[in-house]
Each structure stands twice: as structure tokens, then as C-alpha cells.
Design an enzyme around this catalytic site. Structure first.
Site, PDB file in Angstrom:
ATOM      1  N   SER A   1       1.337  -1.419   0.207  1.00 13.91           N
ATOM      2  CA  SER A   1       0.015   0.463  -0.254  1.00 13.91           C
ATOM      3  C   SER A   1       0.996   1.335   0.428  1.00 13.91           C
ATOM      4  O   SER A   1       1.995   0.767   0.456  1.00 13.91           O
ATOM      5  CB  SER A   1      -0.990   0.083   1.413  1.00 13.91           C
ATOM      6  OG  SER A   1      -1.766   1.543   2.038  1.00 13.91           O
TER       7      SER A   1
ATOM      8  N   TYR B   1      -2.773  -0.384  10.412  1.00 12.04           N
ATOM      9  CA  TYR B   1      -2.824  -0.410   9.483  1.00 12.04           C
ATOM     10  C   TYR B   1      -1.436  -0.350   8.416  1.00 12.04           C
ATOM     11  O   TYR B   1      -0.337  -1.258   7.585  1.00 12.04           O
ATOM     12  CB  TYR B   1      -4.110   0.085   8.416  1.00 12.04           C
ATOM     13  CG  TYR B   1      -3.834   0.243   7.044  1.00 12.04           C
ATOM     14  CD1 TYR B   1      -4.070  -1.463   6.896  1.00 12.04           C
ATOM     15  CD2 TYR B   1      -3.327   0.918   6.430  1.00 12.04           C
ATOM     16  CE1 TYR B   1      -4.455  -1.359   5.133  1.00 12.04           C
ATOM     17  CE2 TYR B   1      -4.105   0.644   4.289  1.00 12.04           C
ATOM     18  CZ  TYR B   1      -3.876  -0.653   4.106  1.00 12.04           C
ATOM     19  OH  TYR B   1      -3.975  -1.346   2.902  1.00 12.04           O
TER      20      TYR B   1
ATOM     21  N   LYS C   1       1.320  -3.134   6.914  1.00 14.72           N
ATOM     22  CA  LYS C   1       1.736  -2.471   5.280  1.00 14.72           C
ATOM     23  C   LYS C   1       3.460  -2.373   4.810  1.00 14.72           C
ATOM     24  O   LYS C   1       4.572  -2.933   4.243  1.00 14.72           O
ATOM     25  CB  LYS C   1       0.983  -1.419   4.822  1.00 14.72           C
ATOM     26  CG  LYS C   1      -0.595  -1.643   4.219  1.00 14.72           C
ATOM     27  CD  LYS C   1      -0.727  -3.476   3.653  1.00 14.72           C
ATOM     28  CE  LYS C   1      -1.936  -3.728   3.570  1.00 14.72           C
ATOM     29  NZ  LYS C   1      -2.378  -4.948   2.317  1.00 14.72           N
TER      30      LYS C   1
END
Ligand code: NAD
Length: 262
Positions: A144, A157, A161
Site C-alpha cells: 500500500s 494498518y 503494510k
């Protein structure tokens, strides 16, 4: 001949969004594809709908990517159906925004479990199958823009990632001797159900005031001037699954419309 004709591919998180689009693009280019998702009913419906245009080349499996036994069963199902596994996409992922100071152990463990540990288990079990086959293979992880920069409200998050990037590099180094390449791709803002949920979550924690505001703010600096559709991602994912990318390993390809220039 399609770009991935006769390659056996397995895609997690395939019931919707990016994983669904990856799977459909692989099918259009001749692959045999197992679509897997924690939502077993939905992914079976998607697979059935794809089978209309691609008879005999689609199957599906329910899987929780954090459960090693389920991951092994998903791979066994793919091999039982198509005879082998050539390409494995570790794409399933989740986000659940929280203000930085409010992040809980539960929030951290939920996100890191699926995005981090799920990727690790998926890589290990795919590699074991490919090593047993003795002809190499490709493992492709979904990273990401959050693998390149830390953003507030989504700290676990981002950490998860960044973990995907580390796993891609470590896996590439370890698995090269088996002729298995490990690559990844990093979308920016893609209009999927995930973003609809993130938009809602950010309003609930007071980080935005109206529907769509968070997405607009987050995507304001995209050089291409718009957010991505899942189909914007699939030219690259099919390339990574094809022989055209055979000399690439350990790399993450940014597909973010010029959002992060690194
Ligand atoms: P999505 O929420 O639309 O789809 C994710 C799918 O993963 C769902 O079908 C869900 O059921 C499945 N899933 C969730 N937990 C699972 C588990 N434990 N086991 C198996 N399946 C599980 O999301 P998306 O936008 O299509 O995202 C796909 C991937 O792309 C994710 O890894 C996400 O982090 C990444 N990504 C998305 C964006 C974006 O803007 N949408 C940007 C960068 C990266």
C-alpha cells in the site's frame, strides 16, 4: 495465448474489490484461478459468475488467512482442482481506523494478524507447495502507499503494510534458491468497499465530517487527478503473475497514480 495461459493462480480476498478484479483479469489472460475469501458464500458466487465466461478454469475456497490449517486446505483444494500452484496472491487485508492515542491491543492484533501474519502464513504455505513441485513459482503480496508513509488514524494498518514490504524482501532472499520470486504492489486510494468502510469509520472517530471527505482529502495530491478503480491495478498484477516479470524479485511496484514518489 493469454499473458498467463495455463498458469494456476490463487488469490485471497477475492470476494470483492481488488482481489476480485485481479482474479477476473487473470482469467481473461488464460489462467486457472482459485478465488479465496473469509466470506465463503460470496466468493463462491463470484467464482460461479466468472465460470460463465471461463468454464473449467475457476474454483473457490473459503479461508481465514490467519489460520494455517485453512490456508493449507485452500492450497490443497487448488492443487486437487488444477494439479499445481504457480502463482499465489496474498491480497486479503483489513483496516479499522482509530485515532493514534486510542489504538488498542485488539485493534493492533486484528489488523496485524490479517495483514501481517496472514501474509507470512500465505507465503510459507504457498512456498512449501511450490518447492514440492520443483518448478519455482511466484508469490505476490498486496502492500500500500501506507507501506511507504505513516498516516495518522491508521497506524496499525501502516505498520502492517510496512510488514508486507519486509516479508516481501525476506521471502525473496530466502526463496530465490527455489526459483520462487516474491514481489508486491502498492495501490494508493482505490474505490472499493474497504474505502467506503474507512470513510465511515473516520467520521465515527471525528476525523472527518461528511461522507467522502476523507477520501477527497487523502487523494488530493494524486498526480493522475483521480482515485483508482480496481481495474487500474490489474495490468500490473497480471504482469507480476506472468513470465514477463520473471527477473523481478523483492520489489514493490507502486500503482498509486503518483501519490507517493519513492
Ligand atoms: P475489500 O475490503 O474490498 O476486500 C478485502 C477482502 O478481503 C474482502 O472480501 C474480505 O472478506 C477479505 N478478507 C478480510 N479478512 C480476511 C481473512 N482473514 N481471510 C480471508 N479473507 C479476508 O478491500 P480492497 O480495497 O479490495 O483491498 C484489498 C487489498 O488491497 C488489501 O490488502 C488492502 O489493504 C489493499 N489496499 C487497498 C487499498 C484501497 O484503497 N482500497 C489501497 C492500498 C492497499
Amino acid at each position: 495465448m493469454g499473458r498467463v495461459s495455463d498458469r494456476v493462480c490463487l488469490v485471497t480476498g477475492a470476494a470483492q474489490g481488488i482481489g476480485r478484479a485481479i482474479s477476473e483479469a487473470l482469467l481473461r489472460e488464460g489462467a486457472q484461478v482459485c478465488l479465496a475469501d473469509i466470506n465463503g458464500d460470496k466468493v463462491a458466487e463470484v467464482a460461479q459468475s466468472f465460470a460463465v465466461d471461463h468454464p473449467g478454469r475457476v474454483t473457490s475456497a473459503p479461508v481465514d488467512v490467519t489460520d494455517r490449517a485453512q490456508v493449507q486446505a485452500m492450497i490443497a483444494h487448488t492443487v486437487a482442482t488444477f494439479g499445481r500452484l504457480d502463482v499465489k496472491f496474498n491480497n486479503a487485508g483489513v483496516n479499522r481506523p482509530m485515532n493514534f492515542l486510542d489504538v488498542t491491543e485488539e485493534n493492533w492484533n486484528f489488523i496485524m494478524g490479517i495483514n501481517g501474519l496472514g501474509c507470512m502464513i500465505g507465503m510459507q504455505e504457498a512456498a512449501r507447495q511450490m518447492i514440492a513441485q520443483g518448478q519455482g513459482g511466484k508469490i505476490i503480496n498486496t502492500a500500500s502507499v501506507a507501506s511507504r508513509q505513516g498516516f495518522d488514524n491508521v497506524a496499525p494498518y501502516c505498520a502492517s503494510k510496512w510488514a508486507v514490504v519486509s516479508l516481501t524482501q525476506s521471502g525473496a532472499r530466502d526463496l530465490a534458491k527455489h526459483n520462487i520470486t516474491v514481489t508486491g504492489f502498492a495501490p494508493g486510494v482505490v474505490a472499493t468497499e474497504m474505502w467506503e468502510q474507512v470513510d465511515q469509520d473516520l467520521m465515527e472517530i471525528g476525523a472527518s465530517e461528511r461522507p467522502g471527505e476523507a477520501m477527497e482529502t487523502f487523494s488530493a495530491d494524486i498526480l493522475k487527478g483521480r482515485v483508482a478503480t480496481p481495474e487500474d491495478i490489474t495490468g500490473t498484477t497480471t504482469f507480476l503473475a506472468s513470465r514477463d516479470s520473471d527477473y523481478m524479485t523483492g520489489q514493490i511496484v507502486m500503482i498509486d497514480g503518483g501519490m507517493t514518489l519513492v
